[in-house]
Motif scaffolding. Structure first.
Motif, PDB file in Angstrom:
ATOM      1  N   UNK A 124      33.801  48.722  32.477  1.00 30.29           N
ATOM      2  CA  UNK A 124      34.571  47.468  32.420  1.00 30.29           C
ATOM      3  C   UNK A 124      35.860  47.642  33.201  1.00 30.29           C
ATOM      4  N   UNK A 125      36.447  46.526  33.570  1.00 33.37           N
ATOM      5  CA  UNK A 125      37.788  46.539  34.145  1.00 33.37           C
ATOM      6  C   UNK A 125      38.423  45.165  33.933  1.00 33.37           C
ATOM      7  N   UNK A 126      39.746  45.150  33.990  1.00 36.09           N
ATOM      8  CA  UNK A 126      40.486  43.893  33.896  1.00 36.09           C
ATOM      9  C   UNK A 126      40.516  43.245  35.275  1.00 36.09           C
ATOM     10  N   UNK A 127      40.406  41.926  35.294  1.00 30.77           N
ATOM     11  CA  UNK A 127      40.294  41.172  36.541  1.00 30.77           C
ATOM     12  C   UNK A 127      41.209  39.954  36.481  1.00 30.77           C
ATOM     13  N   UNK A 128      42.058  39.792  37.476  1.00 27.54           N
ATOM     14  CA  UNK A 128      42.984  38.665  37.531  1.00 27.54           C
ATOM     15  C   UNK A 128      42.774  37.883  38.815  1.00 27.54           C
ATOM     16  N   UNK A 129      42.732  36.559  38.690  1.00 28.55           N
ATOM     17  CA  UNK A 129      42.658  35.680  39.846  1.00 28.55           C
ATOM     18  C   UNK A 129      43.936  34.845  39.876  1.00 28.55           C
ATOM     19  N   UNK A 130      44.582  34.842  41.048  1.00 26.94           N
ATOM     20  CA  UNK A 130      45.805  34.063  41.246  1.00 26.94           C
ATOM     21  C   UNK A 130      45.557  33.037  42.344  1.00 26.94           C
ATOM     22  N   UNK A 131      46.105  31.842  42.133  1.00 24.96           N
ATOM     23  CA  UNK A 131      46.052  30.834  43.173  1.00 24.96           C
ATOM     24  C   UNK A 131      44.965  29.824  43.029  1.00 24.96           C
TER      25      UNK A 131
END
Length: 131
Positions: A124-131
């Motif tokens: 697993x990993x943390x995932x961030x989407x910006x914009x």
């Protein structure tokens, strides 16, 4: 645990184009479908922070699924070149370009393989989407 984020650079009817960073370093470019209200299979996902988990897709083989998107499941990172290849997922490419009359991402197989190699051993990993 790896930290993965996408910064979206452009949204249009041709798609949602961005840059993916892995642990703060640019890894590849991305293509998602256009913004269509988070509709299943045809829209990019809302900006936010999610958890990704390793899965074995019947269509795409080993990959990662973005989980926790309201009203959506089976959002995968996978290969493809143009918005119609996304099926509501995130395509990875080495660079932006054109295939005939369509804008998209190129060298997708190489970018996707490198992404999986760099995430080898992660469940697993943390995932961030910006914009």
């Amino acid at each position: 645990m790896r930290k993965v984020d996408i910064t979206r650079l452009e949204k249009s009817e041709e798609g949602t184009f961005g840059v993916l960073r892995l642990d703060g370093r640019v890894q590849c470019v991305t293509l998602e479908p256009p913004e269509r209200g988070n509709r299943v299979g045809v829209s990019c996902i809302p900006a936010g922070t999610y958890t990704c988990r390793k899965v074995d897709s019947p269509s795409f083989g080993p990959t990662f699924e973005v989980t926790g998107v309201p009203g959506r499941t089976a959002i995968l990172f996978h290969q493809g070149n143009v918005a119609r290849d996304t099926h509501g997922c995130i395509l990875l490419g080495s660079r932006f370009g054109r295939l005939g009359d369509e804008r998209g991402v190129l060298d997708s197989r190489a970018a996707f393989t490198e992404f999986l190699d760099r995430c080898a051993g992660e469940r697993t990993f943390q995932f961030t989407i910006e914009g």
